[in-house]
Design an enzyme around this catalytic site. Structure first.
Site, PDB file in Angstrom:
ATOM      1  N   LYS A 252      38.614  29.549  28.706  1.00  0.00           N
ATOM      2  CA  LYS A 252      38.514  29.787  30.142  1.00  0.00           C
ATOM      3  C   LYS A 252      37.860  28.572  30.800  1.00  0.00           C
ATOM      4  O   LYS A 252      36.841  28.065  30.321  1.00  0.00           O
ATOM      5  CB  LYS A 252      37.672  31.031  30.419  1.00  0.00           C
ATOM      6  CG  LYS A 252      38.259  32.329  29.867  1.00  0.00           C
ATOM      7  CD  LYS A 252      39.331  32.870  30.772  1.00  0.00           C
ATOM      8  CE  LYS A 252      39.775  34.252  30.354  1.00  0.00           C
ATOM      9  NZ  LYS A 252      40.793  34.826  31.251  1.00  0.00           N
TER      10      LYS A 252
ATOM     11  N   LYS B 161      51.135  40.857  30.579  1.00  0.00           N
ATOM     12  CA  LYS B 161      50.121  41.876  30.312  1.00  0.00           C
ATOM     13  C   LYS B 161      50.726  43.236  30.671  1.00  0.00           C
ATOM     14  O   LYS B 161      50.739  43.620  31.852  1.00  0.00           O
ATOM     15  CB  LYS B 161      48.858  41.614  31.133  1.00  0.00           C
ATOM     16  CG  LYS B 161      48.094  40.351  30.750  1.00  0.00           C
ATOM     17  CD  LYS B 161      46.822  40.247  31.597  1.00  0.00           C
ATOM     18  CE  LYS B 161      45.906  39.128  31.092  1.00  0.00           C
ATOM     19  NZ  LYS B 161      46.444  37.808  31.385  1.00  0.00           N
TER      20      LYS B 161
END
Length: 361
Positions: free
Chosen positions: A164, A272
């Site tokens: 990230k 997702k």
């Protein structure tokens, strides 16, 4: 046959703070669904709903009330559900603005129709011990914390790391990437980064140019979703291959999906199922991506092992060689014990391990 849904909330607690560009996560609210039929005692299907704060289109204050309304409507209809009418029923009962409800009901019904074994699909993953290659996720944190996470993932046998970026100092994030590349070439360790839309229009290309020094596999969502002209420019001109993630959320119409991918032309998309509306909608994205020459991989969205198991079994059907993002089962102190195990950078389903599922009154 008279299928009935019940549900209960379950607050998942992170083992340690999980940092993203949208903030620090310490817990994740989920709702566990259970479907059963009084005429088939002992057979239960389990699913999971869990909107992500600030990201899911069904991240709303009255989510539980809306979930209850959909379940009550289903229960009142005394439906019979089969593989051929599953999508039709869900299309009619679950509004498009509740994608995680559709995902939870779909997976619970698939589980039930397969005998309530938590085996939704018969694959080499679910039945014969074949692993699914994964990336190891490095959460945002201090420089020292992120370095420690990198070392832990390398020791666990991951050959793909996803970091990230966009919350701490960008130069420090680059130092971490550089420290990995000093030790491992791109043929040894694959590096992905995820900006979660953190880069602004005036800085995105400069940052992408800097990141290109580290031989990255891809960058997820470099700019915020919804800026289609800018994203098309970024996809076309980025020295680091772009993967769309948040950009796909909330788009339920097939024609809109096709139009978006054709316009933006990304090298990759990330799927997702819990945020996109379940497996039918995820399959549509995969089909469109195939027509347009776009590669893809699937990730979980911080689900417990109930949702993760369903996603992993769906993923295994495609035998996609790219590393998938299915490591969320290790994040929580109060997850449900399951056959899912991570070893040497792969996710496995150990058929000898029993499930420990929540009790319903």
């Amino acid at each position: 046959m008279s299928l009935k849904f019940v549900f209960k909330p379950h607050t998942l607690q992170f083992k340690q703070e999980a940092g993203t560009s949208r903030g620090i996560l310490t817990q994740k609210q989920a709702w566990v669904l259970k479907v059963s039929d009084d005429e088939q005692p002992g057979i239960y299907g389990f699913g999971e709903c869990g909107p992500l704060p600030g990201l899911s289109v069904d991240d709303v204050a009255d989510f539980e009330m809306q979930l209850a309304s959909v379940c009550d409507t289903f229960n009142d209809l005394d439906l019979e559900v089969f593989p051929f009418n599953l999508d039709i029923i869900l299309d009619q009962l679950v509004p498009p603005h509740l994608p995680s409800v559709r995902f939870g009901m779909e997976t619970a019904l698939l589980d039930y129709m397969q005998g309530g074994r938590r085996i939704l699909y018969d694959t080499d993953f679910s039945l014969h011990g074949k692993g699914i290659l994964m990336n190891g996720l490095i959460w945002m944190g201090s420089f020292e914390n992120m370095q420690a996470q990198v070392e832990a993932k390398l020791q666990q046998g991951f050959s793909t790391l996803k970091m990230k970026v966009g919350a701490i100092d960008f130069d420090k994030e680059c130092r971490i990437l550089d420290s990995i590349r000093q030790r491992f070439g791109p043929d040894e360790i694959t590096l992905r980064v995820d900006a979660n839309g953190a880069f602004g229009q005036d800085e995105v290309f400069a940052k992408l140019e800097k990141l290109s020094q580290y031989a990255l596999h891809s960058i997820e969502q470099p700019v915020k979703a919804g800026q289609h002209a800018l994203m098309a420019e970024v996809c076309a001109g980025s020295p680091v291959p772009v993967a769309l993630d948040e950009e796909l959320i909330g788009i339920m119409d097939y024609r809109e999906k096709f139009s978006l991918l054709k316009k933006l032309a990304p090298p990759f998309i990330i799927l997702k199922p819990g945020l996109l509306g379940g497996f039918r909608h995820t399959s549509e994205w995969i089909e469109i991506a195939g027509r347009l020459g776009i590669d893809w991989w699937i990730t979980s969205a911080l689900e417990s092992n109930i949702g993760l198991n369903a996603i992993a079994q769906f993923t295994a059907r495609f035998e996609n060689p790219l590393p998938q993002g299915l490591g969320t089962g290790q994040l929580y102190t109060n997850n449900f014990d399951s056959p899912l195990k991570v070893s040497q950078g792969h996710l496995f389903y150990n058929t000898a391990q029993e499930w420990a599922l929540p009790e319903f009154n």
